[in-house]
Write an enzyme that holds these catalytic residues in place. Sequence first.
Site, PDB file in Angstrom:
ATOM      1  N   TYR A  84    -128.671   2.598  11.824  1.00 13.27           N
ATOM      2  CA  TYR A  84    -129.729   3.558  12.133  1.00 13.27           C
ATOM      3  C   TYR A  84    -129.622   4.798  11.260  1.00 13.27           C
ATOM      4  CZ  TYR A  84    -126.814   6.786  14.951  1.00 13.27           C
ATOM      5  OH  TYR A  84    -125.886   7.700  15.374  1.00 13.27           O
ATOM      6  N   CYS A  85    -130.748   5.498  11.176  1.00 12.99           N
ATOM      7  CA  CYS A  85    -130.820   6.793  10.486  1.00 12.99           C
ATOM      8  C   CYS A  85    -131.763   7.667  11.308  1.00 12.99           C
ATOM      9  CB  CYS A  85    -131.283   6.617   9.031  1.00 12.99           C
ATOM     10  SG  CYS A  85    -132.946   5.958   8.850  1.00 12.99           S
ATOM     11  N   ALA A  86    -132.458   8.572  10.677  1.00 11.05           N
ATOM     12  CA  ALA A  86    -133.359   9.458  11.419  1.00 11.05           C
ATOM     13  C   ALA A  86    -134.605   8.723  11.904  1.00 11.05           C
ATOM     14  CB  ALA A  86    -133.746  10.664  10.568  1.00 11.05           C
ATOM     15  N   GLY A  88    -135.694   5.488  10.102  1.00 11.89           N
ATOM     16  CA  GLY A  88    -135.673   4.083   9.694  1.00 11.89           C
ATOM     17  C   GLY A  88    -135.735   3.794   8.209  1.00 11.89           C
ATOM     18  N   ILE A 113    -133.003   7.356  15.214  1.00 12.50           N
ATOM     19  CA  ILE A 113    -132.580   8.184  16.347  1.00 12.50           C
ATOM     20  C   ILE A 113    -133.750   9.010  16.900  1.00 12.50           C
ATOM     21  CG2 ILE A 113    -131.783  10.174  15.004  1.00 12.50           C
ATOM     22  CD1 ILE A 113    -129.342  10.245  16.999  1.00 12.50           C
TER      23      ILE A 113
END
Length: 129
Positions: A84-86, A88, A113
Site C-alpha cells: 500500500y501507499c497513499a 495506490g 491508506i
Amino acid sequence: MKKIFFALLFSCLMLSSALAASVQNVDSRTAQKMLKENAEVYLLDVRTPQEYFQARLADAHLIPIDKFLARIKEVPTDRPLIVYCAVGARSSQVAEYLARNGYPEVYDLRGGIEAWSKLYNLPVLSGPP
C-alpha cells in the site's frame, strides 16, 4: 536529481509489464479481513518515512519506493503480500514488480491508506513505531 531518480525507478518497475504476473487488487475491508485471519500476511508500506509517521497501518513494514530495489531482499517470497501507499499509484508499481519477479501472492490495496482511513473509516496509527 530526485525527479530523475523517480523517473528511472518508475521505468525499471514498469519494464516488462506485458509479462507481469497477476496482482490482485483488494479493498480495505478485504485487506483487513486477510490481516486478521492470516498472521503470515506481510504488509508493505512503500511511502516516505514522513507519510508513515503521519499515518500507517498496524504491523506495516516501511520500505520507501525510492529504496525499494536496494531493500527488496527484506520482502519475504513465501508469504502473501499486501502493498500500500497513499492512494495506490506507488503500490501498484511495486506490486507489479514483485509479481513479475516471482512473488506468488501479491495484493495491491486499492485506494491506499486514504481509502482505508477515510472511505472505510478503519484505524491507523501515527507517530514513530
